[in-house]
Design a protein around this motif. Structure first.
Motif, PDB file in Angstrom:
ATOM      1  N   LYS A  90       7.468 119.445 -47.811  1.00  0.00           N
ATOM      2  CA  LYS A  90       8.300 118.907 -46.737  1.00  0.00           C
ATOM      3  C   LYS A  90       8.359 117.377 -46.809  1.00  0.00           C
ATOM      4  N   CYS A  91       7.255 116.758 -47.205  1.00  0.00           N
ATOM      5  CA  CYS A  91       7.223 115.296 -47.324  1.00  0.00           C
ATOM      6  C   CYS A  91       8.209 114.797 -48.370  1.00  0.00           C
ATOM      7  N   LYS A  92       8.487 115.635 -49.366  1.00  0.00           N
ATOM      8  CA  LYS A  92       9.375 115.243 -50.468  1.00  0.00           C
ATOM      9  C   LYS A  92      10.827 115.684 -50.251  1.00  0.00           C
ATOM     10  N   ASN A  93      11.180 116.031 -49.026  1.00  0.00           N
ATOM     11  CA  ASN A  93      12.565 116.388 -48.749  1.00  0.00           C
ATOM     12  C   ASN A  93      13.470 115.191 -49.034  1.00  0.00           C
ATOM     13  N   PRO A 127       8.571 115.728 -42.332  1.00  0.00           N
ATOM     14  CA  PRO A 127       7.742 115.812 -41.118  1.00  0.00           C
ATOM     15  C   PRO A 127       7.352 114.429 -40.626  1.00  0.00           C
ATOM     16  N   ILE A 128       6.963 114.349 -39.367  1.00  0.00           N
ATOM     17  CA  ILE A 128       6.436 113.091 -38.843  1.00  0.00           C
ATOM     18  C   ILE A 128       4.995 112.936 -39.319  1.00  0.00           C
ATOM     19  N   ALA A 129       4.500 111.712 -39.312  1.00  0.00           N
ATOM     20  CA  ALA A 129       3.152 111.443 -39.799  1.00  0.00           C
ATOM     21  C   ALA A 129       2.103 112.235 -39.028  1.00  0.00           C
ATOM     22  N   ARG A 130       2.315 112.433 -37.734  1.00  0.00           N
ATOM     23  CA  ARG A 130       1.343 113.177 -36.917  1.00  0.00           C
ATOM     24  C   ARG A 130       1.155 114.589 -37.437  1.00  0.00           C
ATOM     25  N   ASP A 131       2.247 115.260 -37.810  1.00  0.00           N
ATOM     26  CA  ASP A 131       2.151 116.632 -38.319  1.00  0.00           C
ATOM     27  C   ASP A 131       1.405 116.679 -39.651  1.00  0.00           C
ATOM     28  N   VAL A 132       1.650 115.688 -40.512  1.00  0.00           N
ATOM     29  CA  VAL A 132       0.943 115.635 -41.798  1.00  0.00           C
ATOM     30  C   VAL A 132      -0.538 115.362 -41.557  1.00  0.00           C
ATOM     31  N   PHE A 133      -0.820 114.457 -40.663  1.00  0.00           N
ATOM     32  CA  PHE A 133      -2.206 114.097 -40.348  1.00  0.00           C
ATOM     33  C   PHE A 133      -2.983 115.311 -39.841  1.00  0.00           C
ATOM     34  N   ILE A 134      -2.360 116.102 -38.999  1.00  0.00           N
ATOM     35  CA  ILE A 134      -3.021 117.294 -38.463  1.00  0.00           C
ATOM     36  C   ILE A 134      -3.386 118.261 -39.591  1.00  0.00           C
TER      37      ILE A 134
END
Length: 239
Positions: free
Chosen positions: A198-201, A208-215
């Motif tokens: 998803k980060c490489k879309n 995704p937002i950074a919060r979702d990746v961080f989680i």
């Protein structure tokens, strides 16, 4: 002076080196930070590990650093009111130069000269500087919306407007580089495969937002801890 003011603006935070004193007498300013004996930027730390196996950090330590970097993005994007992005991340060695590692292995942002604000509601986007000479050392590391062709650079076309989602594109590459000499690399990449995709879309709006990746990163870090790995010394904050 801009870097010093940004450093002050980011205080207090577990993601930024702590400021304990400040003096400004235009056009000069001085910032006094916490003691940083035996500190080194992350790029130097990784180079040492390449030269000597005895100076390599464990896979868990490296993933803790990766998680802390994602947490720093989360702080820049969501912890300061309007989001800010990190514009000094043109290629991996330069990206790692923006973070320092202290003698107790904690990691902090230290170079915050270029963290422009984004106000999408009012149509205000950031314009990150292009690499010197228009040469992209690692084109794949740069998100598509931030790349320039040789012709665009030659014609001195205006810098392209970007937002904080350009930071999200770079997360996979940062983590992969940190984990590449670790036996845990395959495990980490598998556990985070979906969020990394998803980060490489290609469309920044769909990343995704950074919060979702961080989680997601914190979930994997917790799995390390439940498997009886040593406890992390890093401080995380999702508030």
């Amino acid at each position: 002076m801009k870097g010093n003011r940004n450093l002050l603006m980011l205080q207090p935070s577990p993601y930024v080196i702590q400021v304990i004193g400040f003096c400004e007498e235009p056009p000069n300013s001085t910032v006094l930070t916490e003691s940083c004996e035996k500190c080194a930027d992350l790029n130097k730390i990784l180079k040492r590990g390449q030269r000597s196996s005895s100076k390599r950090y464990s896979g868990q330590q490296r993933f803790e650093w990766a998680t802390k970097i994602v947490g720093a993005f989360d702080y820049l994007h969501h912890g300061l009111g309007l989001p800010r992005l990190h514009c000094d991340l043109h290629f991996l060695p330069q990206a790692f130069n923006q973070f320092i590692v202290t003698k107790d292995h904690s990691l902090f942002m230290s170079d915050v000269d270029e963290i422009p604000q984004v106000d999408k509601k009012n149509g205000e986007y950031a314009t990150c500087h292009r690499e010197i000479g228009g040469i992209m050392k690692q084109p794949d590391f740069i998100p598509p919306e931030q790349r320039y062709t040789a012709e665009e650079y030659k014609n001195k076309e205006p810098c392209k407007p970007v937002d904080e989602k350009s930071d999200i594109w770079k997360i996979l590459d940062i983590t992969r580089k940190l984990m590449e000499v670790s036996k845990l690399e395959e495990f980490i990449m598998k556990e985070l495969e979906i969020i990394h995709q998803k980060c490489k879309n290609l469309d920044p709006k769909l990343r995704p937002i950074a919060r979702d990746v961080f989680i997601e990163y914190l979930k994997v870090l917790k799995e390390f801890q439940t498997r009886k790995f040593s406890k992390s010394k890093l401080t995380f904050n999702t508030q």
